[in-house]
Design an enzyme around this catalytic site. Structure first.
Site, PDB file in Angstrom:
ATOM      1  N   GLU A   1       3.622   3.156   0.134  1.00 32.59           N
ATOM      2  CA  GLU A   1       2.824   2.053   0.641  1.00 32.59           C
ATOM      3  C   GLU A   1       2.634   1.093  -0.536  1.00 32.59           C
ATOM      4  O   GLU A   1       2.207   1.516  -1.607  1.00 32.59           O
ATOM      5  CB  GLU A   1       1.466   2.595   1.112  1.00 32.59           C
ATOM      6  CG  GLU A   1       0.642   1.539   1.789  1.00 32.59           C
ATOM      7  CD  GLU A   1      -0.720   2.057   2.270  1.00 32.59           C
ATOM      8  OE1 GLU A   1      -0.944   3.280   2.296  1.00 32.59           O
ATOM      9  OE2 GLU A   1      -1.548   1.197   2.604  1.00 32.59           O
TER      10      GLU A   1
ATOM     11  N   ARG B   1       1.682  18.388  -3.189  1.00 34.05           N
ATOM     12  CA  ARG B   1       1.494  17.239  -4.080  1.00 34.05           C
ATOM     13  C   ARG B   1       1.519  17.714  -5.513  1.00 34.05           C
ATOM     14  O   ARG B   1       1.102  18.823  -5.812  1.00 34.05           O
ATOM     15  CB  ARG B   1       0.084  16.652  -3.921  1.00 34.05           C
ATOM     16  CG  ARG B   1      -0.235  15.960  -2.690  1.00 34.05           C
ATOM     17  CD  ARG B   1      -1.671  15.439  -2.781  1.00 34.05           C
ATOM     18  NE  ARG B   1      -1.694  14.091  -3.319  1.00 34.05           N
ATOM     19  CZ  ARG B   1      -1.366  13.031  -2.596  1.00 34.05           C
ATOM     20  NH1 ARG B   1      -1.006  13.160  -1.343  1.00 34.05           N
ATOM     21  NH2 ARG B   1      -1.394  11.843  -3.129  1.00 34.05           N
TER      22      ARG B   1
ATOM     23  N   LYS C   1      -3.811   6.254  -6.019  1.00 33.16           N
ATOM     24  CA  LYS C   1      -3.754   4.826  -6.304  1.00 33.16           C
ATOM     25  C   LYS C   1      -5.136   4.198  -6.253  1.00 33.16           C
ATOM     26  O   LYS C   1      -5.447   3.303  -7.024  1.00 33.16           O
ATOM     27  CB  LYS C   1      -2.814   4.143  -5.307  1.00 33.16           C
ATOM     28  CG  LYS C   1      -1.356   4.301  -5.690  1.00 33.16           C
ATOM     29  CD  LYS C   1      -0.438   3.675  -4.670  1.00 33.16           C
ATOM     30  CE  LYS C   1      -0.238   4.578  -3.485  1.00 33.16           C
ATOM     31  NZ  LYS C   1       0.794   4.117  -2.557  1.00 33.16           N
TER      32      LYS C   1
HETATM   33  P1  ATP Z   1      -1.944   8.018  -3.286  1.00 32.36           P
HETATM   34  O1  ATP Z   1      -2.959   8.925  -2.657  1.00 32.36           O
HETATM   35  O2  ATP Z   1      -1.758   8.240  -4.726  1.00 32.36           O
HETATM   36  O3  ATP Z   1      -2.168   6.597  -2.940  1.00 32.36           O
HETATM   37  P2  ATP Z   1      -0.065   8.183  -1.203  1.00 32.36           P
HETATM   38  O4  ATP Z   1       0.442   9.435  -0.655  1.00 32.36           O
HETATM   39  O5  ATP Z   1      -1.042   7.425  -0.397  1.00 32.36           O
HETATM   40  O6  ATP Z   1      -0.573   8.468  -2.664  1.00 32.36           O
HETATM   41  P3  ATP Z   1       2.265   6.663  -0.681  1.00 32.36           P
HETATM   42  O7  ATP Z   1       2.669   5.376  -1.248  1.00 32.36           O
HETATM   43  O8  ATP Z   1       1.859   6.713   0.730  1.00 32.36           O
HETATM   44  O9  ATP Z   1       1.094   7.210  -1.594  1.00 32.36           O
HETATM   45  O10 ATP Z   1       3.345   7.783  -0.999  1.00 32.36           O
HETATM   46  C1  ATP Z   1       4.736   7.597  -0.992  1.00 32.36           C
HETATM   47  C2  ATP Z   1       5.381   8.954  -1.022  1.00 32.36           C
HETATM   48  O11 ATP Z   1       5.045   9.629  -2.243  1.00 32.36           O
HETATM   49  C3  ATP Z   1       4.891   9.824   0.102  1.00 32.36           C
HETATM   50  O12 ATP Z   1       5.985  10.514   0.667  1.00 32.36           O
HETATM   51  C4  ATP Z   1       3.926  10.756  -0.549  1.00 32.36           C
HETATM   52  O13 ATP Z   1       3.838  11.954   0.115  1.00 32.36           O
HETATM   53  C5  ATP Z   1       4.520  10.909  -1.954  1.00 32.36           C
HETATM   54  N1  ATP Z   1       3.484  11.252  -2.925  1.00 32.36           N
HETATM   55  C6  ATP Z   1       2.354  10.566  -3.171  1.00 32.36           C
HETATM   56  N2  ATP Z   1       1.597  11.193  -4.080  1.00 32.36           N
HETATM   57  C7  ATP Z   1       2.274  12.314  -4.435  1.00 32.36           C
HETATM   58  C8  ATP Z   1       2.020  13.389  -5.334  1.00 32.36           C
HETATM   59  N3  ATP Z   1       0.911  13.446  -6.064  1.00 32.36           N
HETATM   60  N4  ATP Z   1       2.950  14.372  -5.428  1.00 32.36           N
HETATM   61  C9  ATP Z   1       4.070  14.306  -4.707  1.00 32.36           C
HETATM   62  N5  ATP Z   1       4.372  13.338  -3.845  1.00 32.36           N
HETATM   63  C10 ATP Z   1       3.489  12.345  -3.689  1.00 32.36           C
HETATM   64 MG    MG Z   2      -0.754   6.539   1.404  1.00 32.17          MG
END
Ligand code: ATP
Ligand code: MG
Length: 569
Positions: free
Chosen positions: A47, A271, A281
């Protein structure tokens, strides 16, 4: 250098020798049964609401790595269904980071490209009697949900006719209603044990400008009604996501079944969490906006941009992702492992240079060395890499050493310099401390020493054995530099296990800026260049560096606490 540990015994096996991880097992089963015509197609779906962090790096390595291994493809898809938090600055940074990690996507897509298609899908579910427009408020909908142990209650709008729902949904799209006035919900089962089946919201009204679609839309799909459908539109075969989406999977499958579209398969993995930092983020944005760090690329940040600026290489991050592997249970990884990976690489690749990192270095005067004479001594660039050769470093009558390398009243087994003691100046001569000069306040300002002319490194005929070797920089040739020493961002290992706001654990000493005197060969160094400062650690040139003033970041120290702990365990 003796400080560099030999870590060969804790190396994980190369990927080829390792047994398959559970995702690879699933992929191989699918390939064996001829599913998807033998195709493997993954996607990385960020995102664009912030910069990528090391957790995303793990996901990137996993998705692109899987496709590479099985001759498949990976899409980069921006999951931009929330108009409020997204920004093109983030889109650009994400692309730069994925490329920097060494991956190239097959297609660059945006979930917002599918808004028309998703809208069609929604109408299809309305037509099938599987979706309805609900006028309930957010609070009422929350109250209808029930609890995991109690069934929910049906909304009073649940039995609207297909015609009425179609009409209302079209008017939602046309902008006839204000934000929050109505939502579109799937009509599934308000008593389902899985809460996500209790008539989940598909669309909400948001009169907001979108970074790509502008003002075309005022209704936006929810994650659950966009993600699986986007996967399906792109014919993604294996859709990897983190564990918190495991409970969403039945809904992911339900939408695909009801819409009769390409059956992408969602697979969840744990994760990545790292010690002494946060990895969301939202929290990272707080650190940036509230000025706790200097920006998204501050070298203390766990962002890819921060880690890059800190001096990490793409290979070290891929190596890290490989070593942690993938798990089905959430875990906390020791940041020491990440440091271990970069240390391993830099040990093999960087030149050993001399830098006296000290605000107030000690001046050593070699009283029997000719005034004005400059010797060029030869220093091996990297003992780990014989092909790296040698370079000359100027040596003269006055050199700086670090204050820590001298003790007036040394304990036993102190092998550095002390009154009457001897030490070798790296690559040059053995010296003997003859006199300690102090100022009126009693502070040591100079050491008067003699050097042993026959003891020159490489042609030492002195017969003298000294235990200590210290680094130095010729005073007349020294280049002043700024050195930024970084420590953990947070003072606690696992902030999620602590009570209170994570910001109360911010380490007030995470950045220490000190002066250094470095050898003159470094004058030509450019942003991003990496070095080992002998006996100190690995450093790189920061983008703040100018022709007038060099600025170094400490990437990592030489000491490897992680490897030691592993050996003990
Ligand atoms: P955050 O909570 O840090 O904003 P998010 O999951 O909302 O992370 P996205 O941009 O939606 O962030 O994630 C893009 C991809 O990266 C998704 O497939 C997500 O599952 C993966 N991802 C995000 N954070 C992690 C993590 N800590 N470990 C492994 N994969 C991750
Ligand atoms: Mg997200």
């Amino acid at each position: 250098m003796s400080e560099i540990p030999n870590n060969t015994d804790i190396r994980t096996p190369a990927p080829a020798e390792r047994s398959l991880n559970f995702v690879e097992q699933i992929v191989e089963e699918d390939l064996a049964t001829g599913k998807n015509g033998g195709r493997v197609h993954t996607r990385f779906p960020p995102e664009p609401n912030g910069y990528l962090h090391i957790g995303h790096a793990k996901s990137i390595c996993l998705n692109f790595g899987l496709a590479d291994k099985y001759g498949g493809k990976t899409n980069l898809r921006f999951d931009d269904t929330n108009p409020v938090t997204e920004d093109t600055e983030y889109v650009e940074s994400i692309k730069a980071d994925v490329r920097w990690l060494g991956f190239e996507w097959e297609n660059e897509f945006y979930a917002s490209d599918y808004f028309d298609q998703l809208y069609e899908f929604a109408e299809k579910l309305i037509q099938k009697g599987l979706a309805y427009v609900d006028d309930s408020t957010a609070e009422e909908i929350a109250a209808q949900k029930g609890t995991p142990t109690e069934p929910g209650k049906e909304s009073p709008y649940r039995s609207r006719s297909v015609e009425e729902n179609l009409d209302l949904f079209r008017r939602m799209k046309a902008g006839e209603f204000p934000d929050g006035a109505k939502v579109l919900r799937a009509k599934i089962d308000m008593a389902a044990p899985n809460m996500h089946f209790r008539d989940p919201i598909m669309y909400r009204i948001k009169h907001a400008h979108h970074h790509r679609t502008g003002d075309k839309w005022c209704i936006y799909p929810m994650y659950d009604f966009a993600h699986g459908q986007s996967d399906s539109i792109e014919q993604i075969t294996h859709s990897l996501c983190t564990l918190e989406f495991e409970v969403h999977r039945p809904l992911y499958d339900w939408y695909i079944q009801q819409l009769e579209i390409f059956p992408s398969r969602q697979i969840e993995f744990a994760r990545l969490n790292l010690t002494y930092t946060v990895m969301s983020k939202r929290k990272l944005l707080q650190l940036v906006n509230e000025g706790h760090v200097r920006g998204w690329d501050d070298p203390r940040m766990p962002t890819i941009a921060g880690i890059r600026r800190r001096g990490f290489t793409p290979a070290s991050i891929r190596d890290f992702a490989d070593r942690i592997g993938i798990a089905k249970r959430d875990n906390l990884i020791d940041v020491g492992l990440l440091e271990f990976c970069i240390r391993e690489e830099l040990n093999k690749t960087t030149a050993r240079v001399m830098a006296v990192v000290d605000e107030k270095p000690l001046r050593v005067v070699l009283t029997n060395y000719p005034v004005g004479q400059v010797d060029e001594v030869s220093i091996e660039n990297n003992p780990e890499d014989p092909s790296s050769g040698h370079r000359s470093v100027p040596f003269s009558r006055e050199v700086y050493i670090e204050r820590d390398d001298f003790m007036e009243n040394p304990p036993k087994k102190y092998f550095r310099l002390s009154p009457g003691g001897m030490v070798r100046l790296k690559g040059a001569y053995i010296i003997k401390c003859e006199e300690v000069v102090k100022d009126n306040a009693g502070e040591i300002i100079e050491l008067r020493c003699t050097y042993i002319p026959e003891s020159r490194s490489g042609s030492d005929t002195s017969g003298i054995n000294v235990k200590g070797t210290i680094h130095w920089v010729s005073v007349a040739h020294a280049v002043e530099a700024e050195v930024r020493l970084y420590d953990r961002l947070l003072t606690v290992e696992d902030p999620s296990a602590e009570e209170g706001d994570f910001k109360s654990f911010i380490n007030p000493n995470s950045l220490e800026i000190v002066r250094a005197y470095v050898e003159p060969t470094l004058k030509a160094a450019k942003t991003g260049d990496r070095f080992q400062f002998i006996r100190k650690g690995y450093f790189c040139i920061d983008p703040d560096s100018t022709d007038e003033k060099l600025v170094f970041n400490r990437t990592v120290t030489l000491k490897d606490t992680w490897a030691k702990e592993q050996k003990k365990a």
